[in-house]
Design an enzyme around this catalytic site. Structure first.
Site, PDB file in Angstrom:
ATOM      1  N   LYS A  12      46.959  33.796  41.018  1.00 58.53           N
ATOM      2  CA  LYS A  12      47.838  33.675  39.899  1.00 58.53           C
ATOM      3  C   LYS A  12      48.322  32.451  39.878  1.00 58.53           C
ATOM      4  O   LYS A  12      48.623  31.777  40.777  1.00 58.53           O
ATOM      5  CB  LYS A  12      48.475  35.105  39.629  1.00 58.53           C
ATOM      6  CG  LYS A  12      47.726  36.078  39.364  1.00 58.53           C
ATOM      7  CD  LYS A  12      48.411  37.265  39.016  1.00 58.53           C
ATOM      8  CE  LYS A  12      48.079  38.480  38.771  1.00 58.53           C
ATOM      9  NZ  LYS A  12      49.084  39.679  38.117  1.00 58.53           N
ATOM     10  N   TYR A  52      42.591  41.092  30.037  1.00 55.21           N
ATOM     11  CA  TYR A  52      43.615  42.193  30.162  1.00 55.21           C
ATOM     12  C   TYR A  52      43.767  43.154  29.117  1.00 55.21           C
ATOM     13  O   TYR A  52      44.503  43.684  29.001  1.00 55.21           O
ATOM     14  CB  TYR A  52      45.072  41.556  30.492  1.00 55.21           C
ATOM     15  CG  TYR A  52      45.391  41.129  31.897  1.00 55.21           C
ATOM     16  CD1 TYR A  52      45.303  41.976  32.956  1.00 55.21           C
ATOM     17  CD2 TYR A  52      45.836  40.049  32.157  1.00 55.21           C
ATOM     18  CE1 TYR A  52      45.342  41.451  34.187  1.00 55.21           C
ATOM     19  CE2 TYR A  52      46.064  39.482  33.336  1.00 55.21           C
ATOM     20  CZ  TYR A  52      46.011  40.604  34.494  1.00 55.21           C
ATOM     21  OH  TYR A  52      46.381  40.196  35.756  1.00 55.21           O
ATOM     22  N   ARG A 105      51.266  40.520  48.475  1.00 57.46           N
ATOM     23  CA  ARG A 105      52.091  40.455  47.347  1.00 57.46           C
ATOM     24  C   ARG A 105      53.581  40.487  48.271  1.00 57.46           C
ATOM     25  O   ARG A 105      54.779  39.864  47.647  1.00 57.46           O
ATOM     26  CB  ARG A 105      52.127  41.696  46.442  1.00 57.46           C
ATOM     27  CG  ARG A 105      50.821  41.345  45.511  1.00 57.46           C
ATOM     28  CD  ARG A 105      50.777  42.415  44.527  1.00 57.46           C
ATOM     29  NE  ARG A 105      49.727  41.822  43.490  1.00 57.46           N
ATOM     30  CZ  ARG A 105      49.163  42.892  42.460  1.00 57.46           C
ATOM     31  NH1 ARG A 105      49.209  44.262  42.838  1.00 57.46           N
ATOM     32  NH2 ARG A 105      48.607  42.498  41.524  1.00 57.46           N
ATOM     33  N   ASN A 115      53.125  38.086  40.866  1.00 59.90           N
ATOM     34  CA  ASN A 115      52.782  38.830  42.002  1.00 59.90           C
ATOM     35  C   ASN A 115      51.707  38.163  42.664  1.00 59.90           C
ATOM     36  O   ASN A 115      50.805  38.634  43.726  1.00 59.90           O
ATOM     37  CB  ASN A 115      52.804  40.169  41.840  1.00 59.90           C
ATOM     38  CG  ASN A 115      51.525  40.685  40.574  1.00 59.90           C
ATOM     39  OD1 ASN A 115      50.895  39.793  40.198  1.00 59.90           O
ATOM     40  ND2 ASN A 115      51.699  41.729  40.218  1.00 59.90           N
ATOM     41  N   HIS A 118      45.665  39.020  41.487  1.00 64.51           N
ATOM     42  CA  HIS A 118      44.818  40.070  40.806  1.00 64.51           C
ATOM     43  C   HIS A 118      43.642  40.857  41.707  1.00 64.51           C
ATOM     44  O   HIS A 118      42.964  39.724  42.411  1.00 64.51           O
ATOM     45  CB  HIS A 118      44.451  39.573  39.362  1.00 64.51           C
ATOM     46  CG  HIS A 118      43.643  40.530  39.019  1.00 64.51           C
ATOM     47  ND1 HIS A 118      44.023  41.621  37.929  1.00 64.51           N
ATOM     48  CD2 HIS A 118      42.051  40.506  38.970  1.00 64.51           C
ATOM     49  CE1 HIS A 118      42.887  42.550  37.625  1.00 64.51           C
ATOM     50  NE2 HIS A 118      41.547  41.831  38.223  1.00 64.51           N
ATOM     51  N   GLU A 129      34.639  42.441  35.796  1.00 63.44           N
ATOM     52  CA  GLU A 129      35.535  41.175  36.088  1.00 63.44           C
ATOM     53  C   GLU A 129      34.509  39.972  36.547  1.00 63.44           C
ATOM     54  O   GLU A 129      34.937  38.956  36.229  1.00 63.44           O
ATOM     55  CB  GLU A 129      36.674  41.518  36.742  1.00 63.44           C
ATOM     56  CG  GLU A 129      37.656  42.398  35.932  1.00 63.44           C
ATOM     57  CD  GLU A 129      38.681  42.994  36.787  1.00 63.44           C
ATOM     58  OE1 GLU A 129      39.150  42.509  37.969  1.00 63.44           O
ATOM     59  OE2 GLU A 129      39.586  43.653  36.348  1.00 63.44           O
TER      60      GLU A 129
HETATM   61  N1  UDP Z   1      52.717  43.652  34.963  1.00 59.20           N
HETATM   62  C1  UDP Z   1      54.081  43.457  34.490  1.00 59.20           C
HETATM   63  N2  UDP Z   1      55.007  44.278  34.300  1.00 59.20           N
HETATM   64  C2  UDP Z   1      54.746  45.472  34.525  1.00 59.20           C
HETATM   65  C3  UDP Z   1      53.483  45.953  35.161  1.00 59.20           C
HETATM   66  C4  UDP Z   1      52.548  45.094  35.407  1.00 59.20           C
HETATM   67  O1  UDP Z   1      54.236  42.137  34.168  1.00 59.20           O
HETATM   68  O2  UDP Z   1      55.853  46.154  34.494  1.00 59.20           O
HETATM   69  C5  UDP Z   1      51.911  42.511  35.149  1.00 59.20           C
HETATM   70  C6  UDP Z   1      51.688  42.327  36.963  1.00 59.20           C
HETATM   71  O3  UDP Z   1      51.265  40.964  36.889  1.00 59.20           O
HETATM   72  C7  UDP Z   1      50.315  43.166  37.258  1.00 59.20           C
HETATM   73  C8  UDP Z   1      49.456  43.170  35.782  1.00 59.20           C
HETATM   74  O4  UDP Z   1      50.629  43.000  34.829  1.00 59.20           O
HETATM   75  O5  UDP Z   1      49.841  42.512  38.267  1.00 59.20           O
HETATM   76  C9  UDP Z   1      48.402  44.078  35.767  1.00 59.20           C
HETATM   77  O6  UDP Z   1      49.249  45.457  35.782  1.00 59.20           O
HETATM   78  P1  UDP Z   1      48.694  46.449  36.627  1.00 59.20           P
HETATM   79  O7  UDP Z   1      49.382  47.626  36.397  1.00 59.20           O
HETATM   80  O8  UDP Z   1      47.005  46.562  36.358  1.00 59.20           O
HETATM   81  O9  UDP Z   1      48.834  45.982  38.128  1.00 59.20           O
HETATM   82  P2  UDP Z   1      47.809  45.705  39.277  1.00 59.20           P
HETATM   83  O10 UDP Z   1      46.641  46.310  39.134  1.00 59.20           O
HETATM   84  O11 UDP Z   1      47.856  44.119  39.510  1.00 59.20           O
HETATM   85  O12 UDP Z   1      48.569  46.012  40.767  1.00 59.20           O
HETATM   86 MG    MG Z   2      45.390  46.328  37.443  1.00 59.74          MG
END
Ligand code: UDP
Ligand code: MG
Length: 136
Positions: A12, A52, A105, A115, A118, A129
């Site tokens: 990212k 997304y 992470r 973080n 992805h 994807e």
């Molecule tokens: N995210 C955020 N705030 C939140 C939850 C998620 O900014 O409260 C962002 C974070 O960067 C995350 C992305 O949204 O990686 C997608 O969320 P997901 O729950 O799918 O997490 P991931 O699969 O990336 O662990």
């Molecule tokens: Mg996710």
């Protein structure tokens, strides 16, 4: 029985901006992932919104899409035995403060939004994807 899978990984903007992309690629390779394809790109906000879309009702959706399109990213197809789950484990929890030692992470993430990586969360989503970024 071998179960070679492919999954989509994105380094990212927060990590690319800190020039951590090569270091993070080494982490994947050291854990046995092959990088089958990769490209460094910057996407439009509208593309981030499509990527997304599953999160479109979430309060963080707009900021998330603005962020993913805010600077260069590195998108990769990673391949390995059980790559989808293996990548999720190597990435660690969404919130870096909750991520375990030894995860990407934990080591590189700045915050829940920044973080660093992805990764696809299922085999079906990995296919979707990978097509999103590499179908041409
Ligand atoms: N995210 C955020 N705030 C939140 C939850 C998620 O900014 O409260 C962002 C974070 O960067 C995350 C992305 O949204 O990686 C997608 O969320 P997901 O729950 O799918 O997490 P991931 O699969 O990336 O662990
Ligand atoms: Mg996710």
């Amino acid at each position: 029985m071998s179960n070679i899978e492919q999954t989509l990984s994105i380094i990212k903007p927060d990590a690319v901006e800190r020039n951590l992309d090569n270091e993070i690629k080494e982490v994947f390779k050291n854990k046995g992932f092959s990088i089958v394809k990769e490209k460094k790109i910057q996407i439009e906000k509208s593309e981030a919104e499509r990527f997304y879309k599953v999160h479109e009702t979430k309060p963080f959706y707009n900021d998330l899409c603005a962020y993913l399109s805010s600077g260069p990213i590195v998108v990769m197809i990673l391949q390995k035995e059980n790559a989808v789950l293996g990548n999720r484990e190597l990435m660690g929890a969404t919130n870096p403060v909750e991520a375990e030692e030894g995860t990407i992470r934990k080591k590189y993430g700045i915050s829940i939004d920044k973080n660093s990586v992805h990764g696809s969360d299922s085999i079906d989503n990995a296919k979707i994807e990978i097509d999103f970024f590499f179908k041409d």
